[in-house]
Design a protein around this motif. Structure first.
Motif, PDB file in Angstrom:
ATOM      1  N   ILE A 146      -6.236  -1.855   6.018  1.00  0.00           N
ATOM      2  CA  ILE A 146      -6.907  -1.539   4.759  1.00  0.00           C
ATOM      3  C   ILE A 146      -8.402  -1.396   5.002  1.00  0.00           C
ATOM      4  CG2 ILE A 146      -7.225  -2.196   2.361  1.00  0.00           C
ATOM      5  CD1 ILE A 146      -4.323  -1.793   3.180  1.00  0.00           C
ATOM      6  N   ASP A 147      -8.894  -0.160   4.975  1.00  0.00           N
ATOM      7  CA  ASP A 147     -10.300   0.080   5.277  1.00  0.00           C
ATOM      8  C   ASP A 147     -11.008   0.924   4.225  1.00  0.00           C
ATOM      9  OD1 ASP A 147      -9.109   2.509   5.761  1.00  0.00           O
ATOM     10  OD2 ASP A 147      -9.840   2.722   7.815  1.00  0.00           O
ATOM     11  N   ARG A 153     -13.130  -3.803   7.275  1.00  0.00           N
ATOM     12  CA  ARG A 153     -11.778  -4.132   6.825  1.00  0.00           C
ATOM     13  C   ARG A 153     -11.902  -4.971   5.575  1.00  0.00           C
ATOM     14  NH1 ARG A 153     -10.860  -0.437   9.305  1.00  0.00           N
ATOM     15  NH2 ARG A 153      -9.310  -0.029  10.929  1.00  0.00           N
ATOM     16  N   LEU A 154     -10.942  -4.821   4.639  1.00  0.00           N
ATOM     17  CA  LEU A 154     -11.160  -5.299   3.285  1.00  0.00           C
ATOM     18  C   LEU A 154     -10.305  -6.470   2.867  1.00  0.00           C
ATOM     19  CD1 LEU A 154     -11.536  -1.773   1.699  1.00  0.00           C
ATOM     20  CD2 LEU A 154     -13.346  -3.423   2.143  1.00  0.00           C
ATOM     21  N   THR A 155      -9.560  -7.046   3.771  1.00  0.00           N
ATOM     22  CA  THR A 155      -8.764  -8.217   3.419  1.00  0.00           C
ATOM     23  C   THR A 155      -8.918  -9.259   4.515  1.00  0.00           C
ATOM     24  OG1 THR A 155      -6.755  -7.483   4.544  1.00  0.00           O
ATOM     25  CG2 THR A 155      -7.087  -6.704   2.297  1.00  0.00           C
ATOM     26  N   TRP A 156      -8.398 -10.442   4.256  1.00  0.00           N
ATOM     27  CA  TRP A 156      -8.507 -11.525   5.219  1.00  0.00           C
ATOM     28  C   TRP A 156      -7.805 -11.217   6.532  1.00  0.00           C
ATOM     29  CZ3 TRP A 156     -11.741 -15.422   5.114  1.00  0.00           C
ATOM     30  CH2 TRP A 156     -12.214 -15.927   3.907  1.00  0.00           C
ATOM     31  N   GLY A 157      -6.649 -10.582   6.482  1.00  0.00           N
ATOM     32  CA  GLY A 157      -5.870 -10.464   7.709  1.00  0.00           C
ATOM     33  C   GLY A 157      -5.084  -9.182   7.855  1.00  0.00           C
ATOM     34  N   ASN A 158      -5.630  -8.076   7.352  1.00  0.00           N
ATOM     35  CA  ASN A 158      -4.916  -6.806   7.439  1.00  0.00           C
ATOM     36  C   ASN A 158      -5.826  -5.776   8.088  1.00  0.00           C
ATOM     37  OD1 ASN A 158      -3.639  -4.299   6.955  1.00  0.00           O
ATOM     38  ND2 ASN A 158      -2.535  -5.172   5.216  1.00  0.00           N
ATOM     39  N   SER A 159      -5.413  -5.259   9.226  1.00  0.00           N
ATOM     40  CA  SER A 159      -6.221  -4.281   9.958  1.00  0.00           C
ATOM     41  C   SER A 159      -6.045  -2.865   9.430  1.00  0.00           C
ATOM     42  CB  SER A 159      -5.832  -4.308  11.440  1.00  0.00           C
ATOM     43  OG  SER A 159      -4.445  -4.065  11.600  1.00  0.00           O
ATOM     44  N   VAL A 210       0.837  -1.202   0.000  1.00  0.00           N
ATOM     45  CA  VAL A 210       0.000   0.000   0.000  1.00  0.00           C
ATOM     46  C   VAL A 210       0.868   1.247   0.000  1.00  0.00           C
ATOM     47  CG1 VAL A 210      -1.640   1.344   1.332  1.00  0.00           C
ATOM     48  CG2 VAL A 210      -1.973  -1.090   1.078  1.00  0.00           C
ATOM     49  N   ALA A 211       1.888   1.247   0.844  1.00  0.00           N
ATOM     50  CA  ALA A 211       2.767   2.414   0.930  1.00  0.00           C
ATOM     51  C   ALA A 211       3.450   2.678  -0.408  1.00  0.00           C
ATOM     52  CB  ALA A 211       3.808   2.202   2.022  1.00  0.00           C
ATOM     53  N   VAL A 212       3.943   1.608  -1.061  1.00  0.00           N
ATOM     54  CA  VAL A 212       4.604   1.753  -2.348  1.00  0.00           C
ATOM     55  C   VAL A 212       3.629   2.273  -3.401  1.00  0.00           C
ATOM     56  CG1 VAL A 212       5.692   0.486  -4.237  1.00  0.00           C
ATOM     57  CG2 VAL A 212       6.353   0.016  -1.883  1.00  0.00           C
ATOM     58  N   ALA A 213       2.428   1.699  -3.384  1.00  0.00           N
ATOM     59  CA  ALA A 213       1.438   2.112  -4.376  1.00  0.00           C
ATOM     60  C   ALA A 213       1.050   3.572  -4.213  1.00  0.00           C
ATOM     61  CB  ALA A 213       0.208   1.213  -4.276  1.00  0.00           C
TER      62      ALA A 213
END
Length: 390
Positions: free
Chosen positions: A131-132, A123-129, A13-16
């Motif tokens: 990404i919202d 939250r929008l992924t299986w295991g990442n707090s 995300v940071a890179v993008a």
């Protein structure tokens, strides 16, 4: 494109975002500064309005642009895949694979998460707090390289392709008049996010039953609903509310409700450990208590989204019932062997239960009653490039 990505989510995300900020828009289109008409939600009865970011208001023009982009293979570097490749309407916008496969053929470690009612996901992924926002999430499959999903290497490639299409010039101008119709990664992800927020499902037999149609559910499904909502099975604690999920956000909530769970799928070391290939929320927080914790997805349309769990390791709904009835999965041999029911990190509601064959059938009938056939065929969400489609 897959909502389940990799341990390097946060880095990706940071890179993008860095790439997005640093690259200039390729195409500017002069257009009216008049804002599009206000969006009107056509929500199922009892559904609250989704929470919409202030910097990305909804409009019909933006949603339609997002639909085109969602199905456009030009969003992958080699032009072989679109978002819709891993998120197919007939499967409630999942893909039926154990693990997602990217545009270069690379198999991912996670199952493609369905997009049913993704507008309500806190939250929008299986295991990442972290990404919202759908706008931020879309950058990961587009530009991320660990794993490669759509595999874009730079913004200019994407914007040049789209700017060469006269239809997109018109559509971006209509969708983003306040941004001069610019075609950028920023406006692309805004449009895709707007379309994804319209993927709302609320017309299943279950929905029709609770609205008063007493014939919408079979007697078996009615008995299954009672079981599902019982303290004996505990299902509703993680899969409750209008969206059958406990990680929920909408405009009427003061704050999003966020939750991740360890459901005893693995216990490789007797201490609750998960395979090194995927340890869930722990990979983001590095907190021992977060080992093996993943988001509980919505159960809406669950009958068409097999296989199940973050890694696609549970093939059927019947097998999922086996898992929860046992209070966790036992693996007898191999590198992932262990007794999940004995995990000290397992969620307190995964306690196990005993059901008769009739009760099992009733529970399956109820889960199948959450299938919204209209949602799976609604032309508003369908591929606009297909023959005969608008």
């Amino acid at each position: 494109m897959s909502l389940g990505s990799d341990v390097r989510f946060a880095i990706g995300v940071a890179v993008a975002f860095a790439a997005l900020v640093g690259l200039e828009a390729l195409q500017e289109i002069g257009c009216s500064t008049k804002s599009p008409p206000a969006w009107r939600w056509d929500l199922p009865p009892g559904f609250p309005p989704p929470r919409i970011p202030e910097d990305n208001p909804m409009s019909a023009a933006k949603v339609e642009l997002g639909r085109y982009l969602f199905y456009d293979k030009r969003l992958s570097e080699n032009q072989t895949q679109a978002c819709a490749t891993c998120h197919q309407q007939k499967r409630a916008f999942s893909d039926g694979r154990i693990h997602a496969v990217g545009s270069t053929g690379q198999a991912h470690r996670r199952n493609s998460m369905a997009l049913t009612n993704v507008a309500y996901a806190a939250r929008l992924t299986w295991g990442n707090s972290l990404i919202d926002r759908l706008e931020a999430q879309a950058l990961i499959p587009m530009f991320g390289d660990a794993p490669i999903e759509l595999g874009l290497t730079d913004e200019a490639t994407l914007t040049q392709r789209l700017a060469n299409d006269a239809r997109y010039i018109r559509m971006f101008a209509a969708a983003f008049p306040d941004e001069d119709g610019r075609i950028t990664a920023h406006t692309v992800t805004k449009a895709i996010a707007a379309f994804e927020r319209t993927l709302i499902s609320g017309n299943s037999p279950y929905d029709r039953y609770i609205r008063g149609d007493t014939k919408a559910l079979s007697e078996s499904a009615k008995r299954g609903m009672v079981l599902f909502l019982s303290e004996r099975l505990e299902c509703f604690h993680c899969h409750g509310g209008f969206n059958f999920a406990d990680s929920v956000d909408h405009a009427k909530l003061p704050e999003p409700e966020r939750a991740f769970h360890n459901n005893g799928l693995y216990n490789v070391d007797g201490k609750g450990g998960y395979p090194a290939t995927d340890r869930g929320l722990y990979e983001i927080t590095h907190e021992p208590r977060d080992m093996g914790r993943f988001k509980a997805p919505s159960l809406r349309n669950i009958a068409v989204t097999a296989p199940y769990m973050h890694d696609g390791s549970v093939p059927t709904l019947d097998a999922a019932i086996d898992h929860y009835a046992a209070g966790g999965r036992s693996i007898d041999s191999g590198p992932n062997s262990g007794v999940g029911s004995e995990s000290p990190l397992k969620d307190a509601f995964v306690t196990g239960f005993i059901v008769s064959q009739q009760e099992r059938g009733d529970l399956l009938a109820f889960l199948e009653s959450l299938t919204d056939e209209l949602f799976l065929t609604d032309q508003r969400f369908a591929d606009p490039f297909a023959t005969g489609r608008p």
